[in-house]
Design an enzyme around this catalytic site. Structure first.
Site, PDB file in Angstrom:
ATOM      1  N   ARG A  19       0.827  -1.206   0.000  1.00 19.23           N
ATOM      2  CA  ARG A  19       0.000   0.000   0.000  1.00 19.23           C
ATOM      3  C   ARG A  19       0.855   1.247   0.000  1.00 19.23           C
ATOM      4  NH1 ARG A  19      -3.895  -1.648   5.103  1.00 19.23           N
ATOM      5  NH2 ARG A  19      -4.386  -3.746   4.330  1.00 19.23           N
ATOM      6  N   ASP A  65       0.049   5.421   1.193  1.00 22.21           N
ATOM      7  CA  ASP A  65      -0.958   6.249   1.867  1.00 22.21           C
ATOM      8  C   ASP A  65      -1.476   7.366   0.978  1.00 22.21           C
ATOM      9  OD1 ASP A  65      -1.142   4.934   4.241  1.00 22.21           O
ATOM     10  OD2 ASP A  65       0.245   6.249   5.328  1.00 22.21           O
ATOM     11  N   ARG A 113       8.615   7.379   6.539  1.00 22.07           N
ATOM     12  CA  ARG A 113       8.317   8.745   6.959  1.00 22.07           C
ATOM     13  C   ARG A 113       8.794   9.021   8.390  1.00 22.07           C
ATOM     14  NH1 ARG A 113       2.124   8.940   5.232  1.00 22.07           N
ATOM     15  NH2 ARG A 113       2.136  10.863   6.450  1.00 22.07           N
TER      16      ARG A 113
END
Lengths: 249, 249
Positions: free
Chosen positions: A51, A53, A199
């Site tokens: 995935r 975001d 991140r």
């Protein structure tokens, strides 16, 4: 049935992330809509390498799907790009063996993160870089990167929302930092990344760059195994899924 | 009353152009909304150097407004940028004499137009350049630019929707074309531009670049005074209002 692998790029700005959602626009949703158009309404499920975001971009996300159709790879690419919206593009299509799986067969992923390090923002960059107006010590961030490289338990550097049961051990091959004028680039390569891990690592490196932490402190953070010991999760618009590697067969 | 001049940049992607409209998001609308917030709801009208269309960008649009407030230019800049959305930014604010007018006092405007000249599109550039996948002869386009320079009646090169009564004579100081890898840049400078004029000139130059017209044919086009004799109006996302010049006082 033919199994096709596609390498796609997307501008994540107007997507609620990769994974399909009933009411929001997603990469998987648009890809499956495009495939349904090509297959006269038949639902074809796509499987991505992982995935991304909301707001995160991709230069080379990879996915696979199966189809009864027998088109050449060039025709698959053309057909998909004809029906896809302009913020998703199929860079490359290739036929793969039945045993191929875009998620389970990944051997390396590369993420890049871009910071625009100027006092004043640039309206044309708002969705594509993180505007960070503070002075940064790039040499110290570069030095700190090495503490993330190698095999580690990345519990400290992943969201509390990450899968609780799975292993938190990942092998990072590169965590580096470069600057080119006001653009600062972070390159992160590894065998896998936990939820928000790229991140949070960048957020922790920014703390070092601003002098809030010392490079040598990074090592201790791994032992804490608490998300709150690490730096902030930097915003999504600076993050690019840059490349996904598979074993050559 | 204090008269303030502001130089602003905006990403035109999510605006229905500059001029205020009752139901659509516009630059003027957002600027006036920001000024109303600062002035406790009072409506302050802004006057821009000229309109830009839906999707057209600006690196240095210029406008003025009047206020009872006495803030320093730096404080005006800060106050406006605090309340403006992230796709508009005040680059510079300055106090100007009462006689200043952002539209009537313009002595020169510069537009730039960017083309992405590659076979395959780039999802990250879709709102910021015109993707044009055909082979272009940049030298011929550069040669053709000179035919637009000087004082001309630009009726042929303006939209039929342009003001019918006004003079169609404009003085262009520069129409040039450069390339840097796959990026082709057009620079257009003049004392003024008619409606769609910059985009129609670029469209006509692209016809030359593709070999559909010869550079020497441009001269005849001025005499036709019919919009349909010129090239297509290129799309808005490649166009930037680059600079607006005023007389030094």
């Amino acid at each position: 049935m033919t199994k096709m692998k596609c390498v796609i790029s997307y501008d994540g700005t107007n997507f609620s992330g990769l994974q399909i959602q009933p009411r929001n626009r997603t990469i998987q949703g648009e890809m499956e809509k495009a495939l349904a158009k090509i297959h006269k309404g038949e639902h074809i499920r796509v499987y991505a390498s992982g995935r991304t975001d909301k707001g995160v971009h991709a230069k080379a996300q990879t996915l696979h799907f199966e189809s009864d159709y027998t088109l050449s790879p060039a025709d698959w690419k053309r057909a998909l790009n004809t029906v896809l919206p302009p913020d998703i593009y199929v860079n490359d299509a290739a036929q793969v063996p039945d045993s191929f799986h875009a998620r389970f067969d990944v051997i390396e992923k590369e993420y890049r993160y871009y910071i625009f390090n100027e006092l004043e923002p640039d309206v044309f960059k708002q969705h594509y870089v993180y505007h960070y107006p503070y002075t940064l010590d790039v040499a110290k961030m570069q030095e700190s990167g090495q503490y993330f490289e190698g095999l580690h338990d990345f519990t400290t550097f992943s969201s509390a929302k990450a899968d609780i049961k799975g292993s938190k051990i990942r092998h990072l091959y590169e965590v580096s930092c470069h600057h080119d004028g006001s653009r600062i680039e972070f390159i992160l390569r590894g065998n896998g990344f936990l939820y928000n891990m790229a991140r949070i690592i960048v957020g922790t490196l920014l703390d070092v760059g601003r002098g809030k932490r010392q490079p040598s402190e990074i090592e201790e953070l791994f032992g804490k195994k608490e998300r709150q010991s690490a730096g902030d999760t930097v915003p999504p618009q600076g993050l690019y899924l840059w490349n996904v590697k598979y074993e050559e067969r």
